[in-house]
Design a protein around this motif. Structure first.
Motif, mmCIF file in Angstrom:
data_model
loop_
_atom_site.group_PDB
_atom_site.id
_atom_site.type_symbol
_atom_site.label_atom_id
_atom_site.label_comp_id
_atom_site.label_asym_id
_atom_site.label_seq_id
_atom_site.Cartn_x
_atom_site.Cartn_y
_atom_site.Cartn_z
ATOM 1 N N THR A 120 0.855 -1.189 0.000
ATOM 2 C CA THR A 120 0.000 0.000 0.000
ATOM 3 C C THR A 120 0.888 1.234 0.000
ATOM 4 N N SER A 121 0.637 2.148 -0.930
ATOM 5 C CA SER A 121 1.572 3.254 -1.127
ATOM 6 C C SER A 121 0.831 4.539 -1.457
ATOM 7 N N TYR A 149 1.005 -1.802 -10.577
ATOM 8 C CA TYR A 149 0.674 -1.761 -9.160
ATOM 9 C C TYR A 149 -0.584 -2.598 -8.949
ATOM 10 N N PRO A 151 -2.806 -3.679 -5.602
ATOM 11 C CA PRO A 151 -2.896 -3.678 -4.146
ATOM 12 C C PRO A 151 -3.406 -4.997 -3.605
ATOM 13 N N THR A 199 -1.814 4.723 -10.950
ATOM 14 C CA THR A 199 -2.205 5.672 -9.906
ATOM 15 C C THR A 199 -3.652 5.443 -9.468
ATOM 16 N N GLU A 202 -3.529 2.611 -7.056
ATOM 17 C CA GLU A 202 -3.033 3.060 -5.741
ATOM 18 C C GLU A 202 -4.141 3.769 -4.974
#
Ligand code: SAJ
Length: 427
Positions: A120-121, A149, A151, A199, A202
């Motif tokens: 998680t970022s 990415y 999650p 993005t 994320e």
């Protein structure tokens, strides 16, 4: 894309189940962790964390020879980064583990590989932090190798099932990267695989946990209002939830764990000027342990010198994870006030607590000589406790229930006085 060998970096609650699940599908997996204790424990057939079914899964993967454990990566078709992203004391995201995992891959990455970040970022981490590090290899992200990415969204306690059944989000830095990521998760995922950009993926993760945090905060605020206005919040929530469009969550001693109590801060840090609600929700939930202590004080009259037994230390029921647990905060506020605190946590044999706090080896030891017993975590074994059993094992008759775990009439008829969080009227 074909995957003959996959390297998983980080063998915690997410990395280890993921590595083992993939290995059990017959793919060669190298599980990498920088912590030598974890590497040794796993190599010797042990397990460093508690999750239902995980031991069997890991043992099967190791026995098949498809999973091997190492302290550094090696060449592979794909790399999955599943390392922790905690925060510093000032609530800023600590991205050191993600950065060093990306650095560790640089010498091994080859043309045509896939790299997936699962940790998680904060928004834009994949593009602004991971991509530039991997580019040090001389290969271009998105052109020479795929980068995405995805999650993890599994619930501790249900990890093995949710890992396979949950819908998956794959955010690629370009379409080809998302496609490559989809091919990887198709190895074991039965859930829908949804492709988007990195993005968005994320943000999806941060939004899910923030949504939950904000909703728990409102439940906690309702519990404070209920206390003030002399009603039972649990009854009021149950009635309100019969409305077809209302689903109020449960109040409690606060929000813990490595996810919901952490992730909203990533958004607040990234955009403090436009996140007042998210910020306030965090503060409401973080102040809930103090509300619990205020309730204990009302029951005990004087905190200093009072013997208080706390049942449960983990951040939620039936797990051993105590990260960010609100119970730890209750312990430290009480210890600071000079209360004689004894804790019983059935899932933990040892915990680093303040010097004057006792971690009891058994429930009987914990309750024998005490003035107030506080139910902090709704572990099944606590909920199944019978009033008569407790009455036989302690002279204490004062109970505080912070999770609506004990049915008041049963306890009061056995001679206990029970005080429940969020209940302004007494049974
Ligand atoms: N809690 C309440 N009231 C509630 C529900 C939870 O006070 O009504 C508290 C729990 O006691 C606990 C905390 O909130 O202290 C978080 O527990 P949880 O069960 O809600 O969630 P986690 O942290 O175990 O897992 C969450 C999940 N996210 C969502 O449900 C949106 C999981 O799917 C994520 O994968 C995980 O965070 C993660 O890794 O981010």
């Amino acid at each position: 894309m074909q995957f003959e060998k996959i390297c998983v970096l980080g063998l915690g609650y997410i990395g280890l189940p993921t590595a083992s699940t993939i290995a059990n599908q017959g793919v060669q997996v190298i599980g990498v962790d920088v912590n030598p204790v974890i590497v040794d424990t796993l190599r010797n057939g042990g397990l460093h964390l508690h999750e239902p079914g995980l031991r069997t899964l890991v043992q099967a993967a190791l026995a098949s020879g498809k999973l091997t454990i190492n302290d550094k990566p090696e060449n592979a078709d794909a790399f999955i980064i599943a390392v922790p992203t905690p925060f510093y004391g000032n609530k800023q995201a600590d991205m050191r583990a993600v950065k060093s995992a990306a650095e560790a891959i640089v010498p091994y990455i080859q043309t045509g590989n896939l790299v997936i970040l699962e940790s998680t970022s904060p928004p834009r981490t994949t593009l602004d932090i991971v991509a530039p590090i991997l580019a040090k290899s001389g290969l271009k992200p998105g052109e020479d190798f795929y980068l995405a990415y995805s999650p993890e969204r599994v619930l501790p306690g249900q990890i093995l099932r949710e890992l396979i059944d949950n819908a998956r989000v794959i955010g690629g830095i370009n379409k080809e990267s998302a496609e490559a990521g989809k091919a990887l998760y198709a190895i074991f995922s039965r859930g829908e695989i949804i492709m988007t950009d990195s993005t968005t993926a994320e943000m999806v993760k941060l939004m899910e946990n923030t949504y939950r945090d904000v909703n728990i905060a409102v439940a906690n605020e309702f519990s404070r209002l209920a206390q003030r206005f002399g009603i039972d919040v649990w009854e009021a929530i149950a009635i309100a939830n019969r409305h077809p469009r209302v689903k109020i969550l449960q109040p409690g001693p606060g929000v813990g764990g490595h996810c919901i109590s952490v992730d909203p801060w990533f958004l607040v840090e990234a955009a403090p000027d436009i996140t007042p609600l998210i910020h306030t929700a965090r503060k409401v939930n973080d102040s809930q342990p103090q509300v619990v202590v205020d309730l204990i004080q009302r029951v005990a009259k004087e905190l200093k010198g009072c013997r208080v037994t706390l049942l449960g230390l983990s951040y939620k029921p039936d797990v051993d994870d105590i990260r960010e647990s609100p119970a730890l905060e209750v312990v430290s506020i009480l210890a600071e006030a000079g209360t004689l605190v004894t804790v019983y946590e059935p899932f933990k044999k040892a915990v680093d607590l303040a010097e004057n706090v006792i971690l009891a080896p058994s429930l009987e030891d914990a309750i024998r000589n005490t003035d107030v017993i506080v139910l902090l975590v709704a572990h099944t074994q606590f909920l199944e406790l019978e009033a008569s059993y407790l009455a036989d094992h302690t002279r204490c008759r004062l109970l505080v229930d912070t999770v609506n775990g004990w049915r008041a009439p049963e306890w009061t008829s056995t001679g206990f006085k029970i005080y429940r969080l969020g209940v302004g009227k007494q049974a």
